[in-house]
Scaffold this motif. Structure first.
Motif, PDB file in Angstrom:
ATOM      1  N   UNK A 882       0.865  -1.175   0.171  1.00  0.00           N
ATOM      2  CA  UNK A 882       0.118  -0.105  -0.032  1.00  0.00           C
ATOM      3  C   UNK A 882       0.913   1.161  -0.032  1.00  0.00           C
ATOM      4  N   UNK A 883       0.411   2.270  -0.528  1.00  0.00           N
ATOM      5  CA  UNK A 883       1.257   3.443  -0.589  1.00  0.00           C
ATOM      6  C   UNK A 883       0.476   4.654  -0.760  1.00  0.00           C
ATOM      7  N   UNK A 884       0.685   5.994  -0.442  1.00  0.00           N
ATOM      8  CA  UNK A 884       0.188   6.986  -0.848  1.00  0.00           C
ATOM      9  C   UNK A 884       1.102   7.929  -1.707  1.00  0.00           C
ATOM     10  N   UNK A 885       0.587   8.563  -2.638  1.00  0.00           N
ATOM     11  CA  UNK A 885       1.414   9.399  -3.515  1.00  0.00           C
ATOM     12  C   UNK A 885       0.706  10.759  -3.760  1.00  0.00           C
ATOM     13  N   UNK A 886       1.439  11.716  -3.967  1.00  0.00           N
ATOM     14  CA  UNK A 886       0.954  13.097  -4.132  1.00  0.00           C
ATOM     15  C   UNK A 886       1.716  13.726  -5.314  1.00  0.00           C
ATOM     16  N   UNK A 887       0.904  14.373  -6.381  1.00  0.00           N
ATOM     17  CA  UNK A 887       1.617  14.993  -7.303  1.00  0.00           C
ATOM     18  C   UNK A 887       1.495  16.415  -7.199  1.00  0.00           C
TER      19      UNK A 887
END
Length: 936
Positions: A882-887
């Motif tokens: 699981x991961x969270x990403x933000x552009x």
């Protein structure tokens, strides 16, 4: 500064070999280092868990940096002896110091004497405690045996030693005590200490004869039993310290492995403990020492040296940062092999201190430090130094009649060398097998000469065979600097920290220097350039953009206060845009930083265009603090939103700020950017036009802009005004075959002053939008570049790679020979992507990561590409991540690999492409992704 030594009594009494090493007793055993040298390499030492140092050689900043990754510094304290070099505030009575230890030039103390115990606690330990040390390494515990080898007096000394240790624990709650030996008192103090070290388990050194060698079997057996008891009976870390010659790294690694295999913690170094040795981990030296001749350099500025301009960039690509040192000043006394990857020089004329430098260089080379010599060596390569290098100098060679006999690719990078019409010095191989020629010439007398060579000592690329040179701007490498430096310094294959890429995407930043915010555009209505830049560029390309203004242009104390009522509201509108980061371009826009001194009146000196060394602001006297802090305060008070203060200083003019300017920016929490001159194009496709990333100044780092601004492409806006579109060529050439730089769209407000320049700017934006990029602000990339310099890479004895300090800089480039990341064994490794520019490993953004390698590409789910940054990462099992990403300000796009047959949970449009899942979010804020695969 004098250097203490670890002094085991058996070495003193029986002449046994002494040594220092650290061993690993369990999976969670601490890594341990001992370093007593001057100017400690904190970037290497800080990678260890326990760091034993001589506190007299450590300043407060270095002490803080030692702890930056969670390590515990231990200060050296000699509990049983007084070193001759160590000052005391209170004279000790003669009966407190019983005898002399001639081997170490110290006096042996009576541990029962109250004056000694008071001195030890109040004058030695307490100052260390007050200075912030919470760990103490107690040495010379058994020196009393020099006057009381056994019997009742020895027992009295042992009882006093136990009392001292107990008193230290009482006086300084929470203190961590690490002992050197003291086996006879462990039964009484094992609960008061955190570990025990001992010298010379397998390899040692005799201080009387200065001879290294294997420890006799009987002594090995005795010490092995003692360390085993420490480990098994008292459940304490048992540290074995061995000594090997500085130039025998292979033996150091072999000895450390042997100690580790026995369940002890190793540290293998030299007797003076002034070399970075090998322990449970071996930090890879990622610094190269570049020596330059300051007295014969323009303005004494390292940025003007050939080594900085042309060699620092290839070194950075190979993973190595540069430290610069004036060759005319004091040269390091410590052994540098293990601390630096090597020494690099590029002198333009003979050195004035040639004898001293030649002797220093020979000593360092004899102890294993490799040297890459480019241009002139500065000293004669003759006598013992020439013999060491396998070279004999031949003087006064006429270029007439010189012919090329043979060469390889090291000597034919951007063109094959051609003889130049001037007398030369050449080199003959002596024939001792130490040196390999990469270019061989024959002169008219039939002699064979080798101007480009490498060998077991390093390498030489001699003038005039390095470049073909027409003028300052038309140079071509004859030498392949990447291959030459790799071979000369014997650089090992390591995971290379990379500041160009993250999550498989090339970094993209955009920055606007504030120049000409006050100018008018050559368009109907002659709007201010800031107005046109806002409407035509900033509103159209809503990507992370760092924008600066010059206070001296629009502020009340500047040159054009009459426009303040128009331009300040315009700057406020620009800074209020969500995708704009606020920066300062200083107060008076210094043009030549090195020529400006505090309190200089603005505009003095020879005229440079309209101005001199800075803008001629009336009655302004130059002040670094006014330039940086003053302009920052002005922008924060008058222009920037309350919740978005200035984050960056964009250097002006020749962009060579002094150390004090960098210190002020750092004090204010400002990142810094600008400088360098990367402008390689298809019409001048040479790596000599690619600048390095960093310019060190004292403790600080200036971060150069990845590519130069439109000034160079437009001939300082004299034409062609469309020239900035050639920046696209620079982006392409600095991407393949080697990705040397991120993308930087870097321009001034005056690019909005002409239609041609504005069209070129649109062309550049439209090209970059077609590339696979990760947009970020200049402040963020400044953090990446700065951290790249300090990131620690260490090889663990179990074969893994330890990465320290990689929360901003999140990418490792893997040489293909190292294989692929083993995602199951690794920690905080999110994925990998292979593209023509290289194989890039994505780290999760935690400050520490562990990378294990395997021969095959990963077959479990991982991140292959994203145009955003990881904010949270977890590998729950081999088939569940699981991961969270933000552009940043752009829609988030993600590619996950090895997901065929897996469930991908995300609030996004999904597309399955082969064994990968493509996710398109259409939003820029943080998004969560979960991948769950059925067990196989």
């Amino acid at each position: 500064m004098a250097t203490p030594h670890i002094r085991g009594l058996l070495c003193l009494l029986y002449g046994l070999f002494c040594s220092f090493a650290y061993a690993n007793e369990a999976p969670n055993a601490p890594s341990v280092t001992f370093y007593y040298g001057n100017e400690p390499p904190v970037e290497l030492l800080s990678q260890f868990d326990w760091i034993v140092v001589e506190a007299a050689n450590i300043d407060p900043t270095e002490q803080r940096l030692l702890k930056q990754h969670g390590g515990q510094p231990f200060a050296y304290v000699s509990i049983g002896e007084l070193d001759s070099w160590r000052d005391t505030d209170t004279p000790l009575p003669s009966d407190a110091l019983v005898t002399k230890n001639d081997a170490w030039d110290s006096q042996v103390a009576d541990l029962t004497h109250p004056a000694w115990r008071s001195f030890l606690i109040e004058e030695h330990v307490r100052p260390l405690w007050d200075a912030g040390y919470r760990g103490i390494f107690l040495d010379t515990l058994d020196s009393y045996r020099l006057f009381a080898p056994d019997g009742a007096e020895a027992e009295r000394q042992q009882a006093a030693l136990i009392e001292i240790i107990h008193e230290l624990r009482e006086q300084f709650p929470g203190i961590q005590l690490l002992l050197n030996r003291g086996f006879e008192i462990l039964e009484h103090v094992h609960g008061d200490i955190v570990g025990v070290a001992a010298e010379s388990l397998y390899q040692g050194w005799n201080p009387s004869t200065n001879v290294f060698g294997a420890v006799p079997d009987e002594d090995q057996s005795w010490l092995y039993q003692q360390l085993t008891q420490v480990r098994d009976r008292y459940r304490l870390p048992a540290i074995a310290i061995d000594y090997v010659p500085a130039n025998n790294r292979a033996l150091a690694r072999e000895t450390a492995q042997r100690i580790h295999a026995e369940g002890f913690i190793p540290w293998v170094s030299v007797p003076q403990l002034n070399q970075m040795g090998v322990g449970l981990i071996e930090p890879m030296p990622r610094r190269v020492l570049i020596l330059f001749d300051k007295a014969n350099t323009e303005a004494g500025e390292l940025a003007y040296t050939s080594a900085h301009q042309y060699l620092a960039m290839p070194l950075e690509y190979l993973g190595y940062g540069a430290e610069y040192l004036d060759v005319n000043g004091p040269l390091p006394n410590d052994l540098l092999h293990g601390r630096y990857a090597g020494v690099v020089t590029w002198f333009s004329q003979p050195l004035t201190n040639a004898p001293a430098y030649s002797a220093w260089l020979q000593r360092q080379m004899e102890h294993g430090l490799r040297t890459a010599i480019v241009g002139l060596p500065g000293v004669p390569l003759s006598g013992a130094l020439g013999n060491l290098m396998g070279l004999r100098e031949v003087y006064g060679i006429s270029p007439q009649g010189l012919t090329v006999v043979d060469h390889d690719d090291v000597a034919n990078f951007e063109g094959l060398p051609q003889p130049l019409p001037e007398p030369q010095t050449g080199y003959e191989l002596i024939g001792n097998g130490l040196t390999t020629a990469h270019l061989t010439l024959r002169d008219q007398d039939g002699r064979q000469l080798a101007p480009i060579v490498t060998g077991s000592w390093g390498g030489l690329a001699s003038y005039p065979w390095v470049f073909q040179e027409a003028n300052e701007y038309q140079k071509r490498w004859n030498l392949d600097p990447f291959a030459f430096l790799q071979r000369a310094l014997a650089l090992p294959e390591i995971p290379i920290p990379d500041a160009t890429t993250e999550n498989g995407a090339r970094y993209w930043m955009t920055q606007i220097d504030g120049d000409a915010f006050v100018s008018r555009a050559d368009l109907p209505g002659t709007p201010f350039t800031g107005e046109l830049m806002l409407s035509d560029i900033l509103m159209r390309y809503q990507v992370p953009t760092t924008v600066s203004i010059i206070e001296g242009e629009i502020g009340p104390e500047g040159l054009y206060p009459q426009y303040r009522s128009i331009l300040e509201p315009l700057a406020q509108r620009i800074f209020a845009l969500p995708w704009v980061e606020v920066a300062t371009h200083t107060f008076s826009h210094p043009f030549e930083w090195e020529n400006l001194k505090e309190n200089d009146l603005a505009g003095q000196g020879e005229t440079l265009a309209k101005f001199n060394y800075n803008m001629p602001i009336p009655n302004y006297r130059f002040s670094l603090r006014r330039e940086i802090e003053g302009s920052t305060d002005y922008i924060n008070r008058n222009l920037a939103p309350a919740d978005k203060p200035v984050k960056v200083v964009l250097w002006t003019g020749n962009a060579l700020p002094p150390e004090q300017a960098l210190a002020i920016a750092d004090e204010l929490g400002l990142r810094n950017l600008n400088g360098g001159n990367t402008s390689v194009t298809h019409s001048n496709p040479t790596m000599t036009r690619v600048s390095p990333m960093l310019r060190p100044q004292g403790r600080y780092l200036q971060v150069y802009a990845p590519q130069i601004n439109e000034n160079v492409y437009t001939n300082y806006m004299l034409g062609p005004l469309w020239g900035y579109r050639r920046a696209i060529e620079t982006y392409q050439i600095t991407d393949q075959p080697r990705r040397l730089k991120p993308i930087d769209i870097y321009y001034h407000f005056y690019s909005a002053a002409s239609p041609g320049a504005l069209r070129a700017l649109h062309q550049v934006y439209e090209y970059v939008l077609t590339q696979e990029t990760l947009p970020l602000y200049a402040s963020d990339w400044s953090d990446v570049a700065t951290q790249w310099y300090h990131t620690g890479i260490a090889r663990h004895l179990d074969g893994g790679w330890m990465v320290k300090g990689a929360d901003h800089m999140r990418t490792l480039r893997l040489p293909t020979s190292l294989g692929w990341p083993d995602l199951q064994r690794s920690s905080n490794v999110a994925g990998v992507r292979e593209i023509p520019s290289g194989r890039y490993v994505a780290l999760s953004g935690e400050s520490g990561a562990t990378l294990y390698l395997t021969t095959n590409p990963p077959q479990t789910p991982h991140l292959r590409y994203a145009n955003g940054r990881i904010t949270e990462w977890q590998r729950h099992s081999p088939r569940h991540i699981s991961l969270n990403l933000a552009a940043e300000q752009v829609p988030l796009n993600v590619e996950l690999a090895a997901t065929q047959g897996c469930q991908v949970k995300a609030d996004a449009r999904q597309e399955q492409r082969g064994n990968s899942t493509l996710l398109t979010f259409g939003r820029s804020h943080a998004e969560r992704i979960e991948v769950i695969c059925a067990s196989r």
